[in-house]
Design an enzyme around this catalytic site. Structure first.
Site, PDB file in Angstrom:
ATOM      1  N   CYS A   1       0.828  -1.210   0.000  1.00 24.41           N
ATOM      2  CA  CYS A   1       0.000   0.000   0.000  1.00 24.41           C
ATOM      3  C   CYS A   1       0.861   1.258   0.000  1.00 24.41           C
ATOM      4  O   CYS A   1       0.458   2.297  -0.529  1.00 24.41           O
ATOM      5  CB  CYS A   1      -0.911   0.020   1.224  1.00 24.41           C
TER       6      CYS A   1
ATOM      7  N   CYS B   1      -1.929   3.165   3.028  1.00 32.28           N
ATOM      8  CA  CYS B   1      -2.689   2.167   3.774  1.00 32.28           C
ATOM      9  C   CYS B   1      -3.771   2.825   4.624  1.00 32.28           C
ATOM     10  O   CYS B   1      -3.768   4.034   4.852  1.00 32.28           O
ATOM     11  CB  CYS B   1      -1.751   1.310   4.620  1.00 32.28           C
TER      12      CYS B   1
ATOM     13  N   LYS C   1      -5.013   3.518   7.701  1.00 31.43           N
ATOM     14  CA  LYS C   1      -5.008   4.545   8.750  1.00 31.43           C
ATOM     15  C   LYS C   1      -4.218   5.779   8.343  1.00 31.43           C
ATOM     16  O   LYS C   1      -4.307   6.814   9.010  1.00 31.43           O
ATOM     17  CB  LYS C   1      -4.473   3.972  10.064  1.00 31.43           C
TER      18      LYS C   1
ATOM     19  N   SER D   1     -12.721  -5.120   8.659  1.00 31.27           N
ATOM     20  CA  SER D   1     -11.987  -4.642   7.499  1.00 31.27           C
ATOM     21  C   SER D   1     -12.965  -4.102   6.471  1.00 31.27           C
ATOM     22  O   SER D   1     -14.120  -4.532   6.394  1.00 31.27           O
ATOM     23  CB  SER D   1     -11.187  -5.801   6.888  1.00 31.27           C
TER      24      SER D   1
END
EC number: 4.2.1.9
Length: 560
Positions: A50, A123, A125, A473
């Site tokens: 990511c 990614c 967060k 998720s």
């Protein structure tokens, strides 16, 4: 008026000679001290695909800032790979990293008196963490998303990371050969970029575009395709213009623009995590926005996009079908978003969308017309009842009947729940309860993709309910309810559920109930004792001590 409004505090005057000496050591010239100092928060990392393709974007941002007359100052932000941490103790650090990233951005911008900041992230967060930091700092800012991953291929089928999680369930159930299992593992992720469906990273990037904090079309590009580099340079140029105009994040992020973002989340079938993160983003912006506002938007905005995890297509397919601008223009033409919100371009939403058709192209079926939506209402439902008086979040797309009443199967950790699924101890009609996994109890509110992926792989995705005070998720679908609040560690009713109790999940009536008498619940509550903290020092202990309820975003700076 000077455009180095803030940085002049550390670059101008006799007393700042030592500071200038340090800048000279890095190659600055005297003329540079009149230019704005603009931070580039670089999330590049070889921890995860990511983020492994972000350096070229950070480099492009530096080039674009300097070409537009600014000084670029790079600093790092950390990342956690949710996909790799999933199902392990490492997942407890994922939501913690959102706060760490926000703190990094706020701290560097504040400590160095930066005049603006460009955040590059990939990614999950990275997205809310960067946005929260930008809003706290409140200097001109723009978000540059690292781009989505392209699909893997096997036997003519598109693959993505969720394909592998679901393959685990199929393989252990005896429904997949070892050769197919190994090939899916090896081929699912062909290169850099964030997980390819409308999972959390792509959900948040799309929402940031709708919010007005990223450029049009920025949220659905592929990391490995060339246009993303030129787009990043353009974002840098736009940011320098915003610095000149003193256009700040809190000018852009308002109640109306958050409503636009949430409308796009609903229209694209986005992740449940968006609920938690936008509660936190609104808090950082000083905007009044509650969990009930998501339900209000859900009821009026249809799901327009046929995207994974519950649909057929990936984010790159959405990009090729017209991207978020086409989704937004379709909503705008129907009166479902606000066209008068200002964006980082200095133009309004309506002005940015002026050249976009009112309806999607007829030669694609990724984005549906407003008259023929995937679903008449949004997919992220807020459920309340005696199990979740503060609310819980259910994703209800892809289900034939989003309701179940069944016996509770109770687990106080994810690992034992996953083991029970793998051992085929969970039957159709059961309602799994995974608890002590909330912001305080986890701590860190870990995601439950491993259990849900295993259930789907075993063919139980629609016949087994799963509720948790943890998260899911963005790749999760099925009869699942997360963010149950109050959480078990805080004495919420979920802590009082016993094996075999009847539980009802009903997304039609928006109810989540423990079917036990109030007298029995009161008796159990009187006997309940809070468990000892799982951690007594370090970052997880700090998070457990300070995190607010999931119903208010699980933030660390809500002190009232």
């Amino acid at each position: 008026m000077s455009i180095n409004r803030r940085s002049k505090n550390i670059t101008e005057g006799v007393a700042r000679a030592p500071n200038r000496s340090m800048y000279y050591a890095m190659g600055y010239q005297e003329a540079d001290f009149k230019k704005p100092m603009i931070g580039v928060a670089n999330g590049h990392s070889t921890i995860t695909p990511c983020n492994s393709g972000l350096q070229k974007l950070a480099d492009a941002a530096v080039e674009g800032i300097e070409a537009a007359g600014g000084n670029a100052q790079i600093f790092g932000t950390p990342t956690i790979s949710d996909g790799m941490a999933m199902g392990t103790e490492g997942m407890k650090y994922s939501l913690v990293s959102r706060e760490v990233i926000a703190d990094c951005v706020e701290t560097c911008v504040g400590g160095q008196w930066m005049d603006g900041v460009l955040v590059v992230g990939g990614c999950d967060k990275n997205m809310p963490g960067g946005m929260m930091g930008m809003l706290r700092a409140n200097v001109p800012a723009i978000y540059v998303y690292g781009g989505t991953i392209l699909p893997g291929k096997y036997k003519g089928q598109d693959l993505n990371i969720v394909s592998v999680f679901e393959a685990v369930g199929q393989f252990t159930a005896g429904n997949m050969s070892e050769e197919d299992f190994c090939q899916i593992e090896r081929r699912a992720i062909p290169g850099s970029g964030s997980c390819g469906g409308m999972y959390t990273a792509n959900t948040m990037s799309s929402a940031f575009e709708a919010l007005g904090m990223s450029l049009p079309f920025a949220s659905t590009m592929a990391n490995v395709e060339d246009p993303i580099v030129a787009h990043t340079k353009e974002a840098a140029r736009v940011l320098v213009e915003a610095v000149k105009a003193d256009l700040k994040p809190r000018d852009i992020v308002t109640r109306k623009s958050i409503e636009n973002a949430v409308a796009v989340i609903m229209a694209t079938g986005g992740s449940t995590n968006a609920v938690l993160h936008f509660l936190a983003i609104a808090h950082a912006a000083g905007v009044e926005w509650t969990i009930d506002d998501f339900e209000r938007v859900r009821r009026k905005v249809p799901v327009l996009c046929d995207l994974k995890p519950s649909g057929r297509y990936l984010a790159i397919d959405l990009h090729r079908a017209g991207g978020i601008p086409q989704v937004m223009k379709t909503l705008l033409a129907a009166g479902l978003i606000h066209g008068d919100c200002i964006t980082i371009t200095g133009r309004t939403v309506a002005e940015n969308l002026a050249d976009i058709p009112d309806a999607p192209r007829a030669d694609q079926d990724v984005i549906r017309p407003i008259t023929k939506p995937m679903y008449e209402q949004g997919h992220l439902a807020i459920l309340k009842g005696n199990l979740s008086p503060e609310g819980a979040v259910a994703k209800i797309t892809g289900l034939k009947n989003p309701s179940i009443t069944g016996p509770a199967r109770v687990f106080d950790d994810e690992q034992s729940a996953l083991a029970a699924i793998m051992a085929k101890q969970i039957q159709a009609g059961d309602v799994m309860v995974l608890r002590y996994l909330g912001p305080m109890g986890g701590p860190g509110m870990p995601e439950m993709l491993a259990p849900t992926g295993a259930l789907i792989g075993q063919g139980l995705g629609e016949s087994v309910g799963l509720i948790t005070d943890g998260r899911f998720s963005g790749g999760t679908w099925g009869m699942v309810v997360g963010h149950v609040a109050p959480e078990a560690a805080a004495g919420g009713t979920i802590a009082l559920v016993q094996e075999g109790d009847s539980i009802t999940i009903d997304a039609h009536t928006l109810v989540l109930n423990l079917n036990v008498s109030e007298a029995e619940i009161a008796k159990r509550r009187a006997a309940w004792k809070a468990p000892a903290p799982r951690y007594t020092r370090g970052v997880l202990a700090k998070f457990a001590k300070n995190a607010s309820s999931a119903s208010s975003g699980a933030v660390l700076d809500r002190f009232e």
